[in-house]
Design an enzyme around this catalytic site. Sequence first.
Site: not given
Lengths: 328, 325
Positions: A92, A177
């Site tokens: 990520c 995230h």
Amino acid sequence: MSEDPSGWSLTESDPQVFTQLLRDLGVKGLQVDDLYSLDSSTLETLKPIHALIFLFKYVESSGSSGEGTSGVEVDPLENGVWFANQVINNSCGTLAALNAVMNIRPQASSNPDETVELGPELDNLRDFGAGMGSQDLGHILSSSPHIREVHNSFSKSSPFALDPTAFPDREKEDAYHFVAYLPINGILYELDGLRRNPIMHAPVEEGDAWLDTARETIESRIGTYPPGSLMFNLLCVRSAAIPRLQRLLNDPTTPAEVRFQLQDQLEHERTKSQRGEMENSLRRHNLLPTVFALFKAMGEKGVIGKAVEEARAKGKDRKERRAAKGEE
Amino acid sequence: MSALISIPAGRCHRRSEDSKWIDPSAEKGLLELSLEDDLLHLWWKSRVSGATEDELIIFPGEATFDKVEQDPSGRTHILKFSSSDQKYFFWFQRASKSGDVRAQVDINALLQDPSYTPGSALLPNPSTPQRNQERSWPPTPGAPRLSHPEPAPRAPAPVAETPTQVAGSSTAATGSMDVDEGQGSGHQEEMARLLVEWAQHGGLAVEEDARLTDVLSPANISQLLTSHPDLASSLTPLLPPGLSLPSNPTASDLIPILTAPQFTDAIASLDNALRSGGLPGGILRDLGLPESAGTSVKGFLDALIGLSKPEGEGPPASDERMDED
């Protein structure tokens, strides 16, 4: 330190990791810093800023309904946006950094150290992936041994999975995230590798004006979550500071009153970079032998007993407080 | 071709053709799922030979991947086909059990929907592990798996497939945990069983209130080095190169490094490993500690405390002890 040992350790979203990551991938002239505030005086010392990386996680699992983002999904190829999807889940942070830098325009400078460029590796990747869809770009990134190697190199200090194929960070990274915000061709985009497409927010003027729009967008996004349910952090990708400060200080036309400030900033940047280099060396090294040696030394020197007693008292305390909290 | 997910896992084999018992095989392997030509492939690769030894093509929704409840270690999992009575067993081989639930949820969700993003489904609430069986069916990626109240046609419990647990749990300190390649194959099954037990033992270890990060806190590290500056010379070679240290670093050169957050992280991960499954005895042996030190945080601390006591009888052999306080 963190109460939850299995969570993302804060050091891993450390800007120095990103700075080194970009450097190791061959990117020149950029660095990554924490952004504690988006007010203009903070931004002034950091300019020029090329992209923001917003990282967040839900504290409670309440964020199920709304995605929290406004804006319109658009086709990346039609809009000249380089955008890769996240196809494997241990990437990520690296992916967000790449989605950002691949869209930062190279900038030549008369001072070679201030030149911003992707470097041969990422340039090749860009050429190779020209015209490819986001899913394919994601696969190309995730199958690049070099990117993977660089990415993994920062998590060697806690090698608890005893074999190299088990990535202990996978769970950690999942918790957060990463979303990049930056202007591309005069439009503010949000690049979130878990979304199918880039999200177009608003047209922005040349220069640093995009930061105001980005601030509004991010603040309104934060506002869509119930207070306290979101943990977040903001990083900025900016031009390397030290070469610019050095140039200005060497420039005889720089006014004396500014010099003082610049000298200060240079000092600060140097300290930060040295500290970052030290911490990155530690991240890339198995620290367990040193940890064991320290524990053994505590045992052999006879100071462990007292330390254990104190730690137990602290632990009991913690337990009681937790129990008390639970009863309320 | 990159895998959608890759988890260190070994296989388990039936003791005989129609035995109700399965035994974990010690061979290190990887369980991987991958999408090729739009078909979901599951393979098991040996980490010893690198060869792919099992390969299955699975259609979405055709198979499930669940924990075998009969295995008290919780590491054995069953791949079960709804379209046939094929069953395959695997056991997770990561050092820490902490990611096992995540791996199970991810693998199962990928089997239902290959476009699922590993890591995105919520995990079952760890405080109510028993409710695992009431899962929604089919699992909806991203949806809380316990939120569907309707009774799910739960996969028939694989009653027959009780993985072998040696009766009467032998001690965890057997030290036979090195499942490294090169062992006689007759030994391997026995060792794998011991490994399962060892993991199980770690899971049930006595709770220790002290955290290793508090024992070896930055303050304690500074104090240790300040009162024993001679440690600097033995610690320096263990540190990474490129720290721009002077050639003979002193305690005060090392303290800022040893108290950096990366050390706290490494200590926390050691604490975590000891709490969630323990360390193989071999590591502790190499350190000159008894193997019991690898079974739990308490075992580890007790072993360290033991170091300060003189071996055998007689007065304390080292003067260092006098430095205390």
